[in-house]
Design a protein around this motif. Sequence first.
Motif, PDB file in Angstrom:
ATOM      1  N   UNK A  16       1.815 -12.367   3.792  1.00  0.00           N
ATOM      2  CA  UNK A  16       2.123 -12.084   3.025  1.00  0.00           C
ATOM      3  C   UNK A  16       0.983 -11.746   1.758  1.00  0.00           C
ATOM      4  N   UNK A  17       0.304 -11.337   1.748  1.00  0.00           N
ATOM      5  CA  UNK A  17      -0.919 -10.721   1.060  1.00  0.00           C
ATOM      6  C   UNK A  17      -0.997  -9.694   0.981  1.00  0.00           C
ATOM      7  N   UNK A  18      -0.878  -8.869   2.459  1.00  0.00           N
ATOM      8  CA  UNK A  18      -0.897  -7.552   2.846  1.00  0.00           C
ATOM      9  C   UNK A  18       0.482  -6.931   2.156  1.00  0.00           C
ATOM     10  N   UNK A  19       1.669  -7.603   1.850  1.00  0.00           N
ATOM     11  CA  UNK A  19       2.700  -7.218   1.023  1.00  0.00           C
ATOM     12  C   UNK A  19       2.246  -7.217  -0.737  1.00  0.00           C
ATOM     13  N   UNK A  20       1.713  -8.403  -1.110  1.00  0.00           N
ATOM     14  CA  UNK A  20       1.230  -7.650  -2.373  1.00  0.00           C
ATOM     15  C   UNK A  20       0.600  -7.268  -2.101  1.00  0.00           C
ATOM     16  N   UNK A  21      -0.610  -6.771  -1.688  1.00  0.00           N
ATOM     17  CA  UNK A  21      -1.324  -6.014  -2.290  1.00  0.00           C
ATOM     18  C   UNK A  21      -1.106  -4.812  -1.806  1.00  0.00           C
ATOM     19  N   UNK A  22      -0.093  -4.495  -1.386  1.00  0.00           N
ATOM     20  CA  UNK A  22       0.467  -2.766  -1.460  1.00  0.00           C
ATOM     21  C   UNK A  22       0.788  -1.937  -2.304  1.00  0.00           C
ATOM     22  N   UNK A  23       0.731  -1.300  -2.008  1.00  0.00           N
ATOM     23  CA  UNK A  23       0.671   0.122  -3.438  1.00  0.00           C
ATOM     24  C   UNK A  23       2.331   0.010  -3.970  1.00  0.00           C
ATOM     25  N   UNK A  24       2.788  -1.058  -4.696  1.00  0.00           N
ATOM     26  CA  UNK A  24       4.721  -0.880  -5.057  1.00  0.00           C
ATOM     27  C   UNK A  24       4.984   0.029  -6.109  1.00  0.00           C
ATOM     28  N   UNK A  25       5.777   0.179  -7.005  1.00  0.00           N
ATOM     29  CA  UNK A  25       7.013   0.141  -5.641  1.00  0.00           C
ATOM     30  C   UNK A  25       7.114   1.349  -4.323  1.00  0.00           C
ATOM     31  N   UNK A  72      13.373  -6.728  -1.901  1.00  0.00           N
ATOM     32  CA  UNK A  72      12.498  -8.598  -1.290  1.00  0.00           C
ATOM     33  C   UNK A  72      11.966  -8.283  -0.060  1.00  0.00           C
ATOM     34  N   UNK A  73      11.752  -8.606   0.317  1.00  0.00           N
ATOM     35  CA  UNK A  73      10.949  -8.979   2.102  1.00  0.00           C
ATOM     36  C   UNK A  73      11.080 -10.285   1.934  1.00  0.00           C
ATOM     37  N   UNK A  74      12.132 -10.732   3.467  1.00  0.00           N
ATOM     38  CA  UNK A  74      11.637 -12.169   3.480  1.00  0.00           C
ATOM     39  C   UNK A  74      12.088 -11.948   4.881  1.00  0.00           C
ATOM     40  N   UNK A 104      -1.661 -23.615  -1.725  1.00  0.00           N
ATOM     41  CA  UNK A 104      -2.160 -24.528  -2.456  1.00  0.00           C
ATOM     42  C   UNK A 104      -3.592 -24.096  -2.492  1.00  0.00           C
ATOM     43  N   UNK A 105      -4.420 -24.257  -0.405  1.00  0.00           N
ATOM     44  CA  UNK A 105      -5.751 -24.231  -0.841  1.00  0.00           C
ATOM     45  C   UNK A 105      -6.344 -22.804  -1.061  1.00  0.00           C
ATOM     46  N   UNK A 106      -4.996 -22.140  -0.679  1.00  0.00           N
ATOM     47  CA  UNK A 106      -5.489 -20.268  -1.229  1.00  0.00           C
ATOM     48  C   UNK A 106      -4.765 -19.533  -2.386  1.00  0.00           C
ATOM     49  N   UNK A 107      -6.166 -19.743  -3.347  1.00  0.00           N
ATOM     50  CA  UNK A 107      -5.154 -19.256  -4.966  1.00  0.00           C
ATOM     51  C   UNK A 107      -4.911 -17.903  -4.935  1.00  0.00           C
ATOM     52  N   UNK A 108      -5.243 -16.872  -3.857  1.00  0.00           N
ATOM     53  CA  UNK A 108      -5.130 -15.711  -3.523  1.00  0.00           C
ATOM     54  C   UNK A 108      -3.038 -15.210  -2.888  1.00  0.00           C
ATOM     55  N   UNK A 109      -3.076 -16.650  -2.358  1.00  0.00           N
ATOM     56  CA  UNK A 109      -1.634 -16.375  -2.362  1.00  0.00           C
ATOM     57  C   UNK A 109      -0.961 -16.165  -3.679  1.00  0.00           C
TER      58      UNK A 109
END
Length: 141
Positions: A16-25, A72-74, A104-109
């Motif tokens: 999930x973080x891989x996609x958050x960090x990707x160059x969007x759009x 979206x990516x699911x 909840x333990x991972x603030x970067x999520x």
Amino acid sequence: MSIWQSIPVDEALDMLQFWVDANWPMTEREAAELSSGIAWTQDQDGWVSNDRFGLSFPDVEGIGPADDPVKRIMLTLTDHEKHITDDFARFIADRFAEYVDGTSLNPRSTCGRRTRSGPRERAAGGTGLGGVHDTTAACHS
């Protein structure tokens, strides 16, 4: 040991973080090509799967051979069962709790999570989770 498979929490969060960090759009086709960076595979038509974990439904929704923007990516985080048993409902509830605890333990999520569910019919003596089919994660643009 469970007869059902699931993606380990740390690996799910990394994906999930891989996609958050990707160059969007980006387009679906660009996302499909980028997905090899997390070992997802494309078939000959450009559709993407997450085959590494032996899940019963490895398809990834929202990215593929189109030049449309990704909305979206699911992906499925656990095996899928058409006919729900109390044991499977407990498996899903346990996995879901692990994913919630992991985020909840991972603030970067920054991605959400949800359960996909059907009719919530309580069987006599059941868990009350009889309609839960699998656990999914989704990132939305």
